[in-house]
Design an enzyme around this catalytic site. Structure first.
Site, PDB file in Angstrom:
ATOM      1  N   SER A  98       0.932  -1.332  -0.162  1.00  0.00           N
ATOM      2  CA  SER A  98      -0.041   0.026   0.093  1.00  0.00           C
ATOM      3  C   SER A  98       0.976   1.142   0.106  1.00  0.00           C
ATOM      4  CB  SER A  98      -1.008   0.030   1.223  1.00  0.00           C
ATOM      5  OG  SER A  98      -2.047   0.911   0.933  1.00  0.00           O
ATOM      6  N   ASP A 102     -10.193  -3.872  -5.186  1.00  0.00           N
ATOM      7  CA  ASP A 102      -9.333  -2.730  -4.592  1.00  0.00           C
ATOM      8  C   ASP A 102      -9.146  -1.552  -5.223  1.00  0.00           C
ATOM      9  OD1 ASP A 102      -7.223  -1.185  -3.187  1.00  0.00           O
ATOM     10  OD2 ASP A 102      -5.749  -2.791  -3.790  1.00  0.00           O
ATOM     11  N   HIS A 119      -8.097  -4.688  -0.737  1.00  0.00           N
ATOM     12  CA  HIS A 119      -6.966  -4.252  -0.163  1.00  0.00           C
ATOM     13  C   HIS A 119      -6.730  -4.569   1.185  1.00  0.00           C
ATOM     14  CE1 HIS A 119      -4.236  -1.099  -0.363  1.00  0.00           C
ATOM     15  NE2 HIS A 119      -4.538  -0.609   0.903  1.00  0.00           N
TER      16      HIS A 119
END
Length: 415
Positions: free
Chosen positions: A198, A355, A385
C-alpha cells in the site's frame, strides 16, 4: 425479565445493521472483512468526533487504537533474532535468521509497512515498534528466506508530511546498503531487495527508483516487490476506483484523505480530487505527467471493462498549485520518466480485484515492461485491499494466506 430478550434482539439487530454491507460475491470470506471494517469505521467515527471537539487529530485516534490492539515489543523466536535500532537516525526493527552457518552470507529485504503514510507504528518506538501483523510477516520472511528483514518505522502524518516519510525510507535504506553495514549483518551485497504494501509499496517504489539512478550507491537492489501499491493521485476515477469505491477497507474518499494528509493539503480538496477537478481538460494540456496515468492506454481490456474516463471540461488549477507534490515522482512513482524506470530492478507486483488501487499496480507493470524491466504480476480475483494482513490470527483468511505464501515464494526464487 421479559424486556431482556427484546433488548438483546434489538442490540443484535442494530449491530448486524451496522456490520452488514453489501460486498461482491467473489470476495474472499466477506464476513471477516465486514467485522474488521465495522471496527475501523467505528474508530474513525470516534476520531472525527475527537477532532471536531478539538481533543485530538482524527488520524492520531485511529493510530492509537491500531497500535494498542496490534503492537508488540521486539521479541526473538525460534530461528529469528529480533531487535530495535536506528539507521541514520530512523527507527527500524531488524529480523535476523539464526539458521545459517557462521560466516555464510544472507539475503536481505527492506520492508515498508502500509497505512496511508499515517498508520502502522507506535509513537514510542523504544517500547513498541511495529504492528503485530507486520511483525509476524517480517518474522516469517526472515525465517523462510534464512535472511535479514529490516522493517523501517518511518515517521507518520499528521506529525510529518511529504517528503519526510520518503526521506526516512531513503535514508535508512541508504544506510543499510553501505558495505560495512551489510557486512555487520552478514548480508550478500548482491542479494538485497526492497518491498512494501500500500503506502509502503509507494515508498518502496520511490526509493527503488532513487537508488537505481544514484551512481554513488555501492550496492543496488536486486529486486523490488510491491503489494497493492498506491502510485498516483492524478486520477481517482480509474476503473478500479469506480468499481471498488464502496468496497472496504480502503474506500475511495478515504484514499483521497490519506493523500491530503500525506501532502499536507487542505481537507476541502477531497471532493475536487474525487471529481478529477485537478486534472480537468483545461488543465490537462499543461500536465505532461497526466499521460503517464492514461489508463485507456495502459490497462488491458479485461481491466478497463465498461468504464469511461472522468475528465471534466473545467477544473481547479489551484489544487495542483497548492499541491505540487501530486506531480512529484517521489510521491507518485508512476509519474517517473521512462529512463528512470528502465533502471529499476526485477519487479513483483501484487494486485487485488476488489481494491481501488488495483489499476495503479497494473499501470506500473505496463510502464515497466515497456522499458524492458522483468515484471511478475500476481492478481487475486477474490482479493481486497490489505488482504495479506489477513494471513494471521485473528483475521485469518484463505486469500490472506495465499497472497503471503506466493509473495514469499517469489522472493525465495528471485532474491
Amino acid at each position: 425479565m421479559k424486556i431482556c430478550p427484546a433488548l438483546v434482539f434489538l442490540l443484535t439487530a442494530v449491530v448486524g445493521y451496522y456490520v452488514y454491507i453489501p460486498l461482491p460475491s467473489t470476495i474472499s470470506e466477506p464476513w471477516k472483512l465486514r467485522v474488521v471494517d465495522a471496527l475501523l469505521r467505528g474508530v474513525m467515527k470516534l476520531g472525527y468526533l475527537a477532532h471536531d471537539l478539538g481533543l485530538s487529530h482524527h488520524i492520531s485516534v485511529l493510530n492509537f487504537a491500531v497500535n494498542h490492539l496490534e503492537v508488540q515489543a521486539p521479541k526473538s523466536s525460534e530461528g529469528v533474532l529480533v531487535n530495535d535500532t536506528a539507521f541514520a537516525g530512523v527507527q527500524v526493527r531488524v529480523f535476523q535468521s539464526s539458521q545459517l552457518k557462521e560466516g555464510e552470507l544472507k539475503r536481505a529485504v527492506i520492508y515498508l509497512h502500509g497505512g496511508g503514510w499515517a498508520l502502522g507504528s507506535a509513537s514510542k518506538w523504544t517500547k513498541t515498534c511495529s504492528e503485530l501483523s507486520y511483525d509476524s510477516l517480517c518474522r516469517k520472511m526472515a525465517k523462510h528466506l534464512k535472511g535479514v528483514v529490516v522493517s523501517i518505522d518511518y515517521r507518520l502524518a499528521p506529525e510529518v508530511h511529504f517528503p519526510e516519510q520518503y526521506n526516512d525510507a531513503l535514508q535508512a535504506s541508504q544506510y543499510f546498503l553501505q558495505p560495512q553495514v551489510l557486512a555487520q549483518y552478514s548480508v550478500d551485497p548482491s542479494r538485497v531487495g526492497i518491498s512494501g504494501d500500500s503506502a509502503g509499496g509507494n515508498l518502496a517504489a520511490a526509493v527503488a527508483q532513487q537508488v537505481a539512478t544514484d551512481s554513488r550507491m555501492p550496492s543496488k537492489f536486486k529486486i523490488q516487490a510491491l503489494i497493492y501499491p498506491v502510485l498516483q493521485a492524478l486520477d481517482f476515477n480509474t476503473p478500479s476506483y469506480q468499481q471498488n469505491q464502496d468496497v472496504p477497507i480502503l474506500y475511495r474518499p478515504l484514499m483521497a484523505r490519506f493523500w491530503l494528509e500525506y501532502l499536507d493539503g487542505d481537507p476541502s480538496f477531497v471532493q475536487p480530487l474525487l471529481a478529477n477537478k485537478h486534472t480537468a481538460l483545461d488543465i490537462y494540456w499543461t500536465m505532461p505527467g497526466r499521460a503517464k496515468v492514461n489508463w485507456t492506454q495502459l490497462l488491458p481490456p479485461t481491466f478497463r471493462k465498461h468504464y469511461k474516463p472522468v475528465a471534466p471540461a473545467h477544473g481547479l488549477a489551484h489544487v495542483i498549485q497548492k499541491l505540487p507534490a501530486l506531480l512529484d515522482p517521489r510521491a507518485a512513482p508512476l509519474l517517473a520518466e521512462s529512463d528512470v524506470l528502465a533502471q529499476v530492478p526485477q519487479t513483483y507486483i501484487l494486485t487485488c480485484e476488489h481494491d481501488v488501487l488495483r489499476d495503479d499496480g497494473i499501470m506500473y507493470r505496463q510502464r515497466l515492461e515497456e522499458v524492458g524491466v522483468s515484471v511478475t504480476h500476481d492478481h487475486y480475483e477474490d482479493g481486497f485491499h490489505g488482504c495479506m494482513v489477513f494471513a494471521f490470527w485473528p483475521t485469518y483468511s484463505s486469500v490472506g494466506l495465499r497472497t503471503m505464501e506466493n509473495y514469499i515464494h517469489w522472493l525465495d526464487n528471485n532474491l
